[in-house]
Write an enzyme that holds these catalytic residues in place. Sequence first.
Site, PDB file in Angstrom:
ATOM      1  N   HIS A 179      16.515   2.752   0.871  1.00 27.67           N
ATOM      2  CA  HIS A 179      16.657   1.222   0.824  1.00 27.67           C
ATOM      3  C   HIS A 179      15.515   0.521   0.686  1.00 27.67           C
ATOM      4  CE1 HIS A 179      15.246   2.245   4.964  1.00 27.67           C
ATOM      5  NE2 HIS A 179      14.523   1.029   4.784  1.00 27.67           N
ATOM      6  N   ASP A 181      13.828  -2.906   2.022  1.00 25.17           N
ATOM      7  CA  ASP A 181      13.783  -3.673   3.272  1.00 25.17           C
ATOM      8  C   ASP A 181      14.608  -4.832   3.038  1.00 25.17           C
ATOM      9  OD1 ASP A 181      12.909  -1.574   4.996  1.00 25.17           O
ATOM     10  OD2 ASP A 181      10.816  -2.177   4.319  1.00 25.17           O
ATOM     11  N   HIS A 328      12.802   3.338  -0.011  1.00 20.14           N
ATOM     12  CA  HIS A 328      12.304   4.404   0.923  1.00 20.14           C
ATOM     13  C   HIS A 328      13.490   4.874   1.863  1.00 20.14           C
ATOM     14  CE1 HIS A 328      11.874   0.584   2.832  1.00 20.14           C
ATOM     15  NE2 HIS A 328      11.822   1.300   4.016  1.00 20.14           N
ATOM     16  N   ARG A 348       6.422  -2.418  11.770  1.00 20.33           N
ATOM     17  CA  ARG A 348       6.328  -2.758  10.535  1.00 20.33           C
ATOM     18  C   ARG A 348       5.955  -4.306  10.293  1.00 20.33           C
ATOM     19  NH1 ARG A 348      11.817  -2.534   7.764  1.00 20.33           N
ATOM     20  NH2 ARG A 348      12.001  -4.869   7.644  1.00 20.33           N
TER      21      ARG A 348
HETATM   22  O1  AKG Z   1      10.278   5.275   9.790  1.00 17.49           O
HETATM   23  C1  AKG Z   1      10.204   5.221   8.827  1.00 17.49           C
HETATM   24  O2  AKG Z   1       9.655   6.326   8.501  1.00 17.49           O
HETATM   25  C2  AKG Z   1      10.525   4.239   8.057  1.00 17.49           C
HETATM   26  C3  AKG Z   1      11.378   3.254   8.444  1.00 17.49           C
HETATM   27  C4  AKG Z   1      12.050   2.204   7.609  1.00 17.49           C
HETATM   28  O3  AKG Z   1      12.599   2.349   6.814  1.00 17.49           O
HETATM   29  C5  AKG Z   1      10.978   0.988   7.744  1.00 17.49           C
HETATM   30  O4  AKG Z   1       9.940   0.780   8.386  1.00 17.49           O
HETATM   31  O5  AKG Z   1      11.108   0.026   6.772  1.00 17.49           O
HETATM   32 FE   FE2 Z   2      12.704   0.480   5.557  1.00 15.87          FE
END
Ligand code: AKG
Ligand code: FE2
Length: 367
Positions: A179, A181, A328, A348
């Site tokens: 995806h 984000d 990702h 994040r």
């Molecule tokens: O936890 C992860 O490896 C990525 C999670 C995710 O998709 C994000 O933080 O946007």
């Molecule tokens: Fe993500």
Amino acid sequence: MSSTTTITETESSLLKLTLAYDKEIHEQYKYAAYLPVYDETTKLPALQPFVFQDRGLAADKEKPNLLPKDNPDIRATSLTPVIGTEIRGLQLSALTDPQKDELALLIAERGVVVFRDQDFKDISIAKQKAFGAYFGPLHIHPVGAHVKDTLEFHNIYLGPDNEYRARSKNNRLTTVGYHSDVSHEHQPPGITILTLLSVPPTGGDTAWASQTAAYARLSPPIKALLEGLRAEHSGFPQAEGARRDGRWVRREPVKSEHPVVRVHPATGQKALFVNPGFTKRIVGLRDEESEAILKLLFKHISLSQDLQVRVRWEEGTVALWDNRVTAHTAISDYDVHNPQEGLRHGFRITTLADKPTGVDGLESAWE
Ligand SMILES: O=C(O)CCC(=O)C(=O)O
Ligand SMILES: [Fe+2]
């Protein structure tokens, strides 16, 4: 009829072990201040349009400040030829503005840049917020858990007491889900920063796919077709899922129609801008046409390991990616029920960027 839950003996002892583990985490955990919380009172208005200036535009393309050729202590390594650069010997917390501008350009060029050996003692929440805000306005996730008093820090927590994305929660064969984000936002994210404070000894990697390479590999007739199209990205299923799980929705979801191919404002590169997470249909096509084309593109992005990079987290790793040119996925391949397998916890910071622009000035649209 009332519903009853039957707990087997094994499950019950696992539960006890889990609860003991949680208590220990919450009482002694070094990063307790960053544990997930869920504010259930804040209601946020719709995001407003803003003027975006990409920091990468101010950067020296040679990156003499970020990656000086005469400093052997700063080491930048390409993780694959197509996507991903790893940097050692620099602390994000000490970067100057010219270094940050060059970093913005490097992230756009390489898709994801992974900083190793970061000293988390050097950082405060305020300082990290300011670091993120240098690149663009900070996004607040419409439904996610966050760090206490800091809605801008979207929590990532896969431990025994939070199975948010754990395999057991759904009926799919895999946890892999590429995806970009919150791509449904009208001005979706650009530079995005993921800090993992605690990492399991093995497992829990993250993978990124280059949407620039994904676009470049398509044949000229398909490129020409896609360049004239927009696709609908929707935040509604995520919000509906959250409501179904009894979680608070702090901002009402939106939909946007974004160009299927977007042009990055700093590099001028074209990238595919559809993803299996949020893209629902291609506007103006018949249903079967849209499904067939999206299926082709999602398969291309998700299965082409030759345009992906898989990053193993170490203690002190921070990953920065550009959501405009990559997709990702988390890889949840370890047993979150088993305390022996460790804790995966971080947060994040997501910065918003330009209203996507396609080829020949094709722009995003929404109702
Ligand atoms: O936890 C992860 O490896 C990525 C999670 C995710 O998709 C994000 O933080 O946007
Ligand atoms: Fe993500």
